[in-house]
Design an enzyme around this catalytic site. Structure first.
Site, short mmCIF file in Angstrom:
data_model
loop_
_atom_site.label_atom_id
_atom_site.label_comp_id
_atom_site.label_asym_id
_atom_site.label_seq_id
_atom_site.Cartn_x
_atom_site.Cartn_y
_atom_site.Cartn_z
N ASP A 115 1.16 -1.34 0.13
CA ASP A 115 -0.27 0.05 -0.17
C ASP A 115 0.83 1.70 0.19
O ASP A 115 1.95 0.70 0.62
CB ASP A 115 -1.15 0.03 1.00
CG ASP A 115 -2.09 0.80 1.29
OD1 ASP A 115 -2.03 2.19 0.11
OD2 ASP A 115 -2.99 1.25 2.01
N HIS A 144 -9.77 -1.65 -7.62
CA HIS A 144 -9.98 -0.17 -6.61
C HIS A 144 -8.90 0.57 -7.40
O HIS A 144 -8.71 1.91 -7.25
CB HIS A 144 -8.52 -0.74 -5.30
CG HIS A 144 -8.54 0.42 -4.78
ND1 HIS A 144 -9.52 1.24 -4.24
CD2 HIS A 144 -7.41 0.39 -3.95
CE1 HIS A 144 -8.77 1.87 -3.05
NE2 HIS A 144 -7.71 1.80 -3.09
C1 HEM Z 1 -10.06 -0.68 2.50
C2 HEM Z 1 -9.50 0.62 1.99
C3 HEM Z 1 -8.53 0.73 1.80
C4 HEM Z 1 -7.13 -0.66 0.94
C5 HEM Z 1 -6.82 -1.53 1.59
C6 HEM Z 1 -6.67 -0.08 0.23
C7 HEM Z 1 -5.33 -0.56 -0.04
C8 HEM Z 1 -4.41 0.24 -1.48
C9 HEM Z 1 -3.98 -0.88 -2.04
C10 HEM Z 1 -3.06 -1.83 -1.48
C11 HEM Z 1 -3.71 -0.07 -3.55
C12 HEM Z 1 -2.38 0.05 -4.33
C13 HEM Z 1 -0.99 0.12 -4.21
C14 HEM Z 1 -0.25 1.60 -4.11
O1 HEM Z 1 -0.45 2.47 -5.47
O2 HEM Z 1 -0.54 2.36 -2.98
C15 HEM Z 1 -4.08 1.58 -3.16
C16 HEM Z 1 -3.49 2.41 -4.40
C17 HEM Z 1 -4.66 3.87 -3.95
N1 HEM Z 1 -6.39 3.97 -2.91
FE1 HEM Z 1 -6.60 2.52 -1.52
N2 HEM Z 1 -6.89 1.24 -0.70
C18 HEM Z 1 -8.17 1.49 0.70
C19 HEM Z 1 -8.90 2.87 0.56
C20 HEM Z 1 -8.81 3.40 -0.30
C21 HEM Z 1 -9.53 5.29 -0.39
C22 HEM Z 1 -10.44 5.13 1.13
C23 HEM Z 1 -8.89 5.75 -1.02
C24 HEM Z 1 -9.61 8.21 -1.77
C25 HEM Z 1 -11.09 8.47 -1.37
C26 HEM Z 1 -7.98 5.39 -2.05
C27 HEM Z 1 -7.58 5.71 -2.78
C28 HEM Z 1 -6.39 5.30 -3.49
C29 HEM Z 1 -5.40 5.90 -4.15
C30 HEM Z 1 -5.16 6.96 -5.18
C31 HEM Z 1 -4.84 4.87 -4.69
C32 HEM Z 1 -3.20 5.11 -5.46
C33 HEM Z 1 -4.25 4.69 -7.35
C34 HEM Z 1 -3.33 4.42 -8.62
O3 HEM Z 1 -2.95 5.54 -8.40
O4 HEM Z 1 -2.73 3.54 -8.81
N3 HEM Z 1 -7.77 4.50 -1.44
N4 HEM Z 1 -5.07 1.65 -2.11
#
Ligand code: HEM
Length: 312
Positions: free
Chosen positions: A151, A223
């Site tokens: 993450d 996601h």
């Molecule tokens: C259960 C809740 C969540 C989990 C387990 C989670 C986990 C992850 C993981 C593993 C990634 C891929 C690696 C990375 O780029 O960080 C990611 C990407 C991302 N997440 Fe989450 N996330 C969660 C909730 C959220 C929420 C609530 C938001 C915003 C409202 C968010 C915004 C983002 C963004 C902006 C990316 C990057 C996307 C990209 O540019 O590829 N995430 N998240």
């Protein structure tokens, strides 16, 4: 702007965090309101004292005030984009709004130092404020969420972290940031029933090697497809995430935390995650993780706290 912002907003990820939210314990008279303002103004100096005692811990404290507290204490002026967290309900997703008054987001490489600072801060704020929730976030393996996926990979880097997270030019609020906190409880038993391919499909990234799928290979509910979005002007909507996993005997999941110069960046991404596509699907991660809280705060600059100290 170097000394102007709360350093923990953009600082590199920490091994440990304490996410503490607090609420008023009672109706406050005007003297108690003044006392609370003075106590809030003092918090950055309490951090500095502990940073000097534990220079190797890389100790940070971000202090955020909610829209409700801002109004209740009649602080003028108010950041233009600060408003209560918007709860979301549709056929598949329910996300509550909790909106505590104050956020203390402590982080460092030592849980004991975070705890030590928390006790100093809390003894200053008690009994006017009481704890709503206090959650220990920790870095898991090589920065993975408890679902096993790295993450933070696509977080902004270098100078871009400031551009994304800190308000640039503003008479009153330069160096400030809009912060959103959501506690997500994972259903890990359900997640572990999925094959690795299904899990990777949920994120649109590979699990072990952490490589992004090409957009033609991503499902519309992945996601990373839902969270990498553009606004109406076709610019990328960006936030700086400072989330960490949490776990105890009752629940496990992610303390989601994001900082942004624009208040609506988080709202736009969250709306995209919750939206139902033509198959009736939301973001696939929401099939296995449920938001149980939702807070919006504003973290003002260091000079805002100095001005508050002088006026209170
Ligand atoms: C259960 C809740 C969540 C989990 C387990 C989670 C986990 C992850 C993981 C593993 C990634 C891929 C690696 C990375 O780029 O960080 C990611 C990407 C991302 N997440 Fe989450 N996330 C969660 C909730 C959220 C929420 C609530 C938001 C915003 C409202 C968010 C915004 C983002 C963004 C902006 C990316 C990057 C996307 C990209 O540019 O590829 N995430 N998240």
């Amino acid at each position: 702007m170097d000394d102007e912002y709360q350093q923990g907003i953009i600082g590199a990820p920490s091994k440990h965090a304490l996410f503490i939210t607090l609420n008023r314990d009672q109706l406050l008279n005007s003297r108690q309101k003044q006392t609370l303002l003075r106590h809030i103004a003092k918090l950055p100096s309490l951090l500095q004292e502990q940073q000097q005692v534990y220079p190797d811990a890389q100790l940070y404290l971000n202090i955020g005030l909610s829209s409700g507290l801002w109004d209740y204490l009649e602080i003028q002026p108010k950041p233009a984009g600060l408003r209560p967290f918007k709860a979301i309900t549709n056929k598949k997703v329910t996300m509550p709004a909790s909106d505590a008054d104050l956020l203390l987001h402590l982080r460092s490489n030592r849980h004991d130092v975070n705890y030590h600072l928390s006790q100093i801060l809390l003894s200053t704020l008690f009994p006017i404020l009481k704890i709503d929730e206090m959650v220990h976030g920790f870095s898991y393996l090589d920065s993975r969420d408890l679902t096993g996926f790295v993450d933070g990979t696509e977080n902004p880097e270098g100078e871009h972290r400031r551009e994304v997270a800190l308000i640039n030019k503003d008479k009153h609020f330069a160096g400030g940031s809009y912060v959103h906190i959501q506690k997500y409880q994972h259903n890990l038993a359900r997640w572990q029933q999925l094959s690795v391919e299904q899990q990777e499909c949920s994120y649109g990234r590979s699990k072990a090697a952490n490589i992004e799928f090409s957009s033609s290979n991503k499902s519309s509910s992945a996601h990373t497809a839902r969270s990498a979005i553009k606004n109406n002007q076709q610019q990328s909507v960006e936030i700086l995430r400072q989330s960490l996993p949490f776990a105890d005997q009752h629940s496990q999941g992610l303390m989601f935390a994001s900082y942004a110069a624009q208040a609506d960046s988080f709202d736009l991404i969250l709306a995209s995650m919750c939206a139902l596509d033509k198959h009736g699907d939301s973001d696939a991660i929401l099939n296995v993780s449920k938001a149980v809280s939702g807070h919006a705060f504003f973290t003002p600059s260091a000079s805002w706290f100095s001005a508050l100290m002088e006026s209170s």
